[in-house]
Design a protein around this motif. Structure first.
Motif, PDB file in Angstrom:
ATOM      1  N   ALA A  93      -6.929  46.362  31.055  1.00  0.00           N
ATOM      2  CA  ALA A  93      -8.059  46.997  31.742  1.00  0.00           C
ATOM      3  C   ALA A  93      -8.853  47.869  30.771  1.00  0.00           C
ATOM      4  O   ALA A  93     -10.086  47.886  30.806  1.00  0.00           O
ATOM      5  CB  ALA A  93      -7.559  47.820  32.922  1.00  0.00           C
ATOM      6  N   ALA A  94      -8.168  48.582  29.880  1.00  0.00           N
ATOM      7  CA  ALA A  94      -8.858  49.411  28.893  1.00  0.00           C
ATOM      8  C   ALA A  94      -9.669  48.551  27.921  1.00  0.00           C
ATOM      9  O   ALA A  94     -10.696  48.990  27.410  1.00  0.00           O
ATOM     10  CB  ALA A  94      -7.853  50.277  28.137  1.00  0.00           C
ATOM     11  N   LEU A  95      -9.216  47.322  27.685  1.00  0.00           N
ATOM     12  CA  LEU A  95      -9.964  46.383  26.838  1.00  0.00           C
ATOM     13  C   LEU A  95     -11.126  45.750  27.601  1.00  0.00           C
ATOM     14  O   LEU A  95     -12.024  45.181  27.000  1.00  0.00           O
ATOM     15  CB  LEU A  95      -9.043  45.267  26.334  1.00  0.00           C
ATOM     16  CG  LEU A  95      -8.106  45.620  25.193  1.00  0.00           C
ATOM     17  CD1 LEU A  95      -7.047  44.534  25.021  1.00  0.00           C
ATOM     18  CD2 LEU A  95      -8.895  45.801  23.900  1.00  0.00           C
ATOM     19  N   ARG A 113     -15.704  40.464  24.052  1.00  0.00           N
ATOM     20  CA  ARG A 113     -16.802  40.256  23.108  1.00  0.00           C
ATOM     21  C   ARG A 113     -16.400  40.675  21.694  1.00  0.00           C
ATOM     22  O   ARG A 113     -16.944  40.164  20.722  1.00  0.00           O
ATOM     23  CB  ARG A 113     -18.041  41.042  23.531  1.00  0.00           C
ATOM     24  CG  ARG A 113     -18.802  40.355  24.632  1.00  0.00           C
ATOM     25  CD  ARG A 113     -20.116  41.036  24.855  1.00  0.00           C
ATOM     26  NE  ARG A 113     -20.073  41.631  26.178  1.00  0.00           N
ATOM     27  CZ  ARG A 113     -20.889  42.536  26.629  1.00  0.00           C
ATOM     28  NH1 ARG A 113     -21.840  43.002  25.856  1.00  0.00           N
ATOM     29  NH2 ARG A 113     -20.768  42.997  27.845  1.00  0.00           N
ATOM     30  N   ALA A 114     -15.455  41.613  21.593  1.00  0.00           N
ATOM     31  CA  ALA A 114     -14.991  42.084  20.280  1.00  0.00           C
ATOM     32  C   ALA A 114     -14.054  41.089  19.607  1.00  0.00           C
ATOM     33  O   ALA A 114     -13.818  41.175  18.411  1.00  0.00           O
ATOM     34  CB  ALA A 114     -14.305  43.439  20.425  1.00  0.00           C
ATOM     35  N   PRO A 150      -8.815  41.806  16.421  1.00  0.00           N
ATOM     36  CA  PRO A 150      -9.499  41.080  15.356  1.00  0.00           C
ATOM     37  C   PRO A 150      -9.763  41.938  14.119  1.00  0.00           C
ATOM     38  O   PRO A 150      -9.946  41.416  13.030  1.00  0.00           O
ATOM     39  CB  PRO A 150     -10.803  40.622  16.003  1.00  0.00           C
ATOM     40  CG  PRO A 150     -11.003  41.545  17.155  1.00  0.00           C
ATOM     41  CD  PRO A 150      -9.639  41.969  17.607  1.00  0.00           C
ATOM     42  N   SER A 151      -9.794  43.268  14.300  1.00  0.00           N
ATOM     43  CA  SER A 151     -10.030  44.161  13.168  1.00  0.00           C
ATOM     44  C   SER A 151      -9.594  45.571  13.548  1.00  0.00           C
ATOM     45  O   SER A 151      -9.403  45.890  14.722  1.00  0.00           O
ATOM     46  CB  SER A 151     -11.516  44.183  12.793  1.00  0.00           C
ATOM     47  OG  SER A 151     -12.262  44.854  13.802  1.00  0.00           O
ATOM     48  N   LEU A 186     -10.071  51.284  21.970  1.00  0.00           N
ATOM     49  CA  LEU A 186      -8.858  51.254  22.782  1.00  0.00           C
ATOM     50  C   LEU A 186      -8.005  52.484  22.474  1.00  0.00           C
ATOM     51  O   LEU A 186      -7.417  53.088  23.368  1.00  0.00           O
ATOM     52  CB  LEU A 186      -8.075  49.967  22.501  1.00  0.00           C
ATOM     53  CG  LEU A 186      -6.829  49.739  23.332  1.00  0.00           C
ATOM     54  CD1 LEU A 186      -7.167  49.672  24.821  1.00  0.00           C
ATOM     55  CD2 LEU A 186      -6.131  48.464  22.894  1.00  0.00           C
ATOM     56  N   ARG A 187      -7.949  52.882  21.215  1.00  0.00           N
ATOM     57  CA  ARG A 187      -7.215  54.084  20.813  1.00  0.00           C
ATOM     58  C   ARG A 187      -7.785  55.314  21.519  1.00  0.00           C
ATOM     59  O   ARG A 187      -7.036  56.195  21.939  1.00  0.00           O
ATOM     60  CB  ARG A 187      -7.297  54.247  19.295  1.00  0.00           C
ATOM     61  CG  ARG A 187      -6.594  55.466  18.791  1.00  0.00           C
ATOM     62  CD  ARG A 187      -6.693  55.504  17.261  1.00  0.00           C
ATOM     63  NE  ARG A 187      -6.254  56.782  16.795  1.00  0.00           N
ATOM     64  CZ  ARG A 187      -7.012  57.630  16.139  1.00  0.00           C
ATOM     65  NH1 ARG A 187      -8.247  57.333  15.827  1.00  0.00           N
ATOM     66  NH2 ARG A 187      -6.519  58.779  15.745  1.00  0.00           N
ATOM     67  N   ASN A 188      -9.102  55.359  21.669  1.00  0.00           N
ATOM     68  CA  ASN A 188      -9.722  56.491  22.349  1.00  0.00           C
ATOM     69  C   ASN A 188      -9.315  56.564  23.813  1.00  0.00           C
ATOM     70  O   ASN A 188      -9.222  57.652  24.370  1.00  0.00           O
ATOM     71  CB  ASN A 188     -11.246  56.431  22.228  1.00  0.00           C
ATOM     72  CG  ASN A 188     -11.706  56.656  20.808  1.00  0.00           C
ATOM     73  OD1 ASN A 188     -11.008  57.260  20.000  1.00  0.00           O
ATOM     74  ND2 ASN A 188     -12.878  56.149  20.484  1.00  0.00           N
TER      75      ASN A 188
END
Length: 148
Positions: free
Chosen positions: A59-61, A82-83, A122-123, A130-132
């Motif tokens: 969900a966070a993604l 999209r990322a 991917p990077s 996501l870390r935030n």
């Protein structure tokens, strides 16, 4: 036979390793090899509390994770945004998470690591939003240094 290269390689290696670890006595307390050098980013002060679930991470993604592996020791899912493509892993213990990361980081890549969970993206930059939201630490694997 041609092997994949580029951003897909760490994701394929991580998925294969998660299966191999479970099958090769991972749950029986097999010794863990020394960890390869990693680069760490300071932990984010993100939300405290219980480990994030597969659904919460997805969900966070902004996606819904398709479950790839559902075992007692770990659960693996993946989704695409999209990322790019993300692999989400949740573990039954932090020790099992660390053992998996030790093996996976040998293949390079970037990992967002929290309490009993890890996300491969991917990077490194794709993991920062996501870390935030979830907290955790961004770690980078050393890789083997081979060119595709």
């Amino acid at each position: 036979m041609r092997f994949p290269s580029g951003p897909a390689l760490p994701l394929l290696a991580a998925g294969g390793l998660s299966c191999a670890i479970v099958v090769v006595g991972y749950a029986h307390g097999a010794p863990v090899p020394a960890s390869p050098p990693t680069r760490h980013t300071a932990p984010s002060p993100g939300p405290a509390g219980p480990p994030a679930s597969m659904a919460r991470i997805a969900a966070a993604l902004g996606c819904r994770a398709d479950i790839i592996l559902d075992a007692q020791e770990l659960r693996e899912g993946g989704c695409t945004t999209r990322a790019g493509v993300f692999r989400i892993l949740t573990f039954s213990s932090d020790a099992k998470k660390r053992a998996w990361l030790t093996e996976a980081q040998a293949y390079g890549g970037s990992y967002l690591v929290g309490t009993r969970w890890s996300v491969t993206g991917p990077s490194r930059n794709a993991l920062l939003p996501l870390r935030n939201s979830l907290g955790g630490t961004v770690e980078s694997g050393a890789g083997h240094g081979h060119s595709p």
